[in-house]
Design a protein around this motif. Sequence first.
Motif, short mmCIF file in Angstrom:
data_model
loop_
_atom_site.label_atom_id
_atom_site.label_comp_id
_atom_site.label_asym_id
_atom_site.label_seq_id
_atom_site.Cartn_x
_atom_site.Cartn_y
_atom_site.Cartn_z
N HIS A 123 53.42 92.33 53.84
CA HIS A 123 52.41 93.11 54.57
C HIS A 123 52.99 93.61 55.88
CE1 HIS A 123 48.76 93.94 56.94
NE2 HIS A 123 48.23 94.26 55.76
N HIS A 124 53.64 92.72 56.65
CA HIS A 124 54.25 93.11 57.92
C HIS A 124 55.11 91.98 58.46
CE1 HIS A 124 50.63 90.98 59.42
NE2 HIS A 124 51.43 90.61 60.41
N VAL A 125 55.86 92.28 59.50
CA VAL A 125 56.60 91.30 60.29
C VAL A 125 55.98 91.31 61.67
CG1 VAL A 125 58.84 90.72 61.31
CG2 VAL A 125 58.73 91.62 58.98
N GLY A 126 55.65 90.12 62.19
CA GLY A 126 55.04 90.01 63.51
C GLY A 126 56.06 89.67 64.58
N ILE A 127 56.06 90.44 65.64
CA ILE A 127 57.00 90.25 66.75
C ILE A 127 56.20 90.09 68.03
CG2 ILE A 127 58.88 91.28 68.10
CD1 ILE A 127 59.56 92.93 65.57
N ILE A 128 56.44 89.01 68.75
CA ILE A 128 55.79 88.79 70.04
C ILE A 128 56.63 89.44 71.13
CG2 ILE A 128 55.10 87.06 71.76
CD1 ILE A 128 54.48 85.17 69.43
N LEU A 129 55.96 90.19 71.99
CA LEU A 129 56.59 90.78 73.16
C LEU A 129 55.77 90.38 74.38
CD1 LEU A 129 57.44 94.20 71.57
CD2 LEU A 129 59.07 92.51 72.36
N ILE A 153 51.08 91.08 71.75
CA ILE A 153 51.22 90.97 73.21
C ILE A 153 50.17 89.96 73.67
CG2 ILE A 153 51.25 92.18 75.41
CD1 ILE A 153 51.50 94.20 72.22
N PRO A 154 50.56 88.67 73.77
CA PRO A 154 49.60 87.63 74.12
C PRO A 154 49.15 87.70 75.58
CG PRO A 154 51.79 86.69 73.90
CD PRO A 154 51.90 88.14 73.55
N LYS A 155 47.88 87.41 75.78
CA LYS A 155 47.30 87.39 77.13
C LYS A 155 47.33 85.98 77.72
CE LYS A 155 46.18 91.71 77.07
NZ LYS A 155 46.97 92.64 77.82
N GLU A 156 47.24 84.96 76.85
CA GLU A 156 47.22 83.57 77.29
C GLU A 156 47.50 82.68 76.08
OE1 GLU A 156 42.87 81.99 77.40
OE2 GLU A 156 42.81 84.04 78.17
N GLY A 157 47.60 81.39 76.31
CA GLY A 157 47.74 80.43 75.22
C GLY A 157 49.17 80.24 74.76
N VAL A 158 49.29 79.56 73.62
CA VAL A 158 50.59 79.15 73.10
C VAL A 158 51.51 80.34 72.78
CG1 VAL A 158 49.83 78.95 70.70
CG2 VAL A 158 51.71 77.53 71.52
N LEU A 159 50.93 81.46 72.34
CA LEU A 159 51.78 82.62 72.03
C LEU A 159 52.45 83.18 73.28
CD1 LEU A 159 49.63 84.58 69.41
CD2 LEU A 159 51.53 83.01 69.01
N LYS A 160 51.80 83.03 74.42
CA LYS A 160 52.37 83.52 75.69
C LYS A 160 53.68 82.80 76.01
CE LYS A 160 51.32 85.84 79.62
NZ LYS A 160 51.65 87.25 79.58
N GLU A 161 53.81 81.55 75.55
CA GLU A 161 55.00 80.74 75.83
C GLU A 161 56.04 80.78 74.71
OE1 GLU A 161 55.32 79.55 78.86
OE2 GLU A 161 53.36 80.45 79.22
N PHE A 162 55.76 81.56 73.66
CA PHE A 162 56.68 81.64 72.52
C PHE A 162 58.09 81.99 72.98
CE2 PHE A 162 58.71 83.93 69.00
CZ PHE A 162 58.50 83.04 67.96
N ASN A 163 59.06 81.21 72.56
CA ASN A 163 60.47 81.44 72.89
C ASN A 163 60.68 81.53 74.40
OD1 ASN A 163 63.20 81.84 72.34
ND2 ASN A 163 62.98 84.04 72.03
N GLY A 164 60.07 80.60 75.11
CA GLY A 164 60.24 80.56 76.57
C GLY A 164 59.62 81.75 77.28
N GLY A 165 58.63 82.39 76.66
CA GLY A 165 57.97 83.54 77.26
C GLY A 165 58.68 84.86 77.01
N ALA A 200 57.92 86.33 65.26
CA ALA A 200 56.96 85.23 65.20
C ALA A 200 56.63 84.80 63.77
CB ALA A 200 55.66 85.64 65.90
N HIS A 201 56.48 85.77 62.86
CA HIS A 201 56.08 85.43 61.51
C HIS A 201 56.35 86.58 60.55
CE1 HIS A 201 52.45 87.52 63.07
NE2 HIS A 201 52.37 87.99 61.83
N ILE A 202 56.29 86.23 59.26
CA ILE A 202 56.25 87.25 58.22
C ILE A 202 54.88 87.12 57.56
CG2 ILE A 202 58.73 87.32 57.85
CD1 ILE A 202 58.25 85.66 55.29
N ALA A 203 54.37 88.23 57.07
CA ALA A 203 53.04 88.23 56.49
C ALA A 203 53.06 88.81 55.08
CB ALA A 203 52.08 89.03 57.36
#
Length: 138
Positions: A7-13, A60-72, A77-80
């Motif tokens: 479906h997609h690849v998720g990338i945190i920025l 693009i996380p605003k808060e929480g655990v995703l905000k700290e992913f890979n040291g910020g 992040a995932h494959i879907a």
Amino acid sequence: MKPMRMHHVGIILPTMEAAHKFLETFDLEIDYQGYVEAYHADLIFTKYTENNDSPVELIIPKEGVLKEFNGGKGGIAHIAFEVDDVEAVRKEFESKGMEMLEESAVPGTSDIIVNFLRPKYGQGILVEYVQTVGPIKR
């Protein structure tokens, strides 16, 4: 569980500016944007390519655990995978002693519900399962 398509690849920025720079760098077009309350994050999905390749989801996380992913710094992040019934997938994995991230599927952006198989069951990879359900009323 029958075979699924990607479906997609998720990338945190870390910021919206970084997301737009990523889009610009790789000449990607925005298909739609949204906010996922369950994960406190803005999301941008890119358009499918001419070859119907799976889109990229920028998170693009605003808060929480995703905000700290890979040291910020963010990162992949995932494959879907797309499925017909995300709850059936959850039940199947649970019957095998595996845990999903959520007790039941949560609304994603636009017209999908999602759940994730915990990375310890995916050889260290967070795998998301996506079901299209039509426009979600918020």
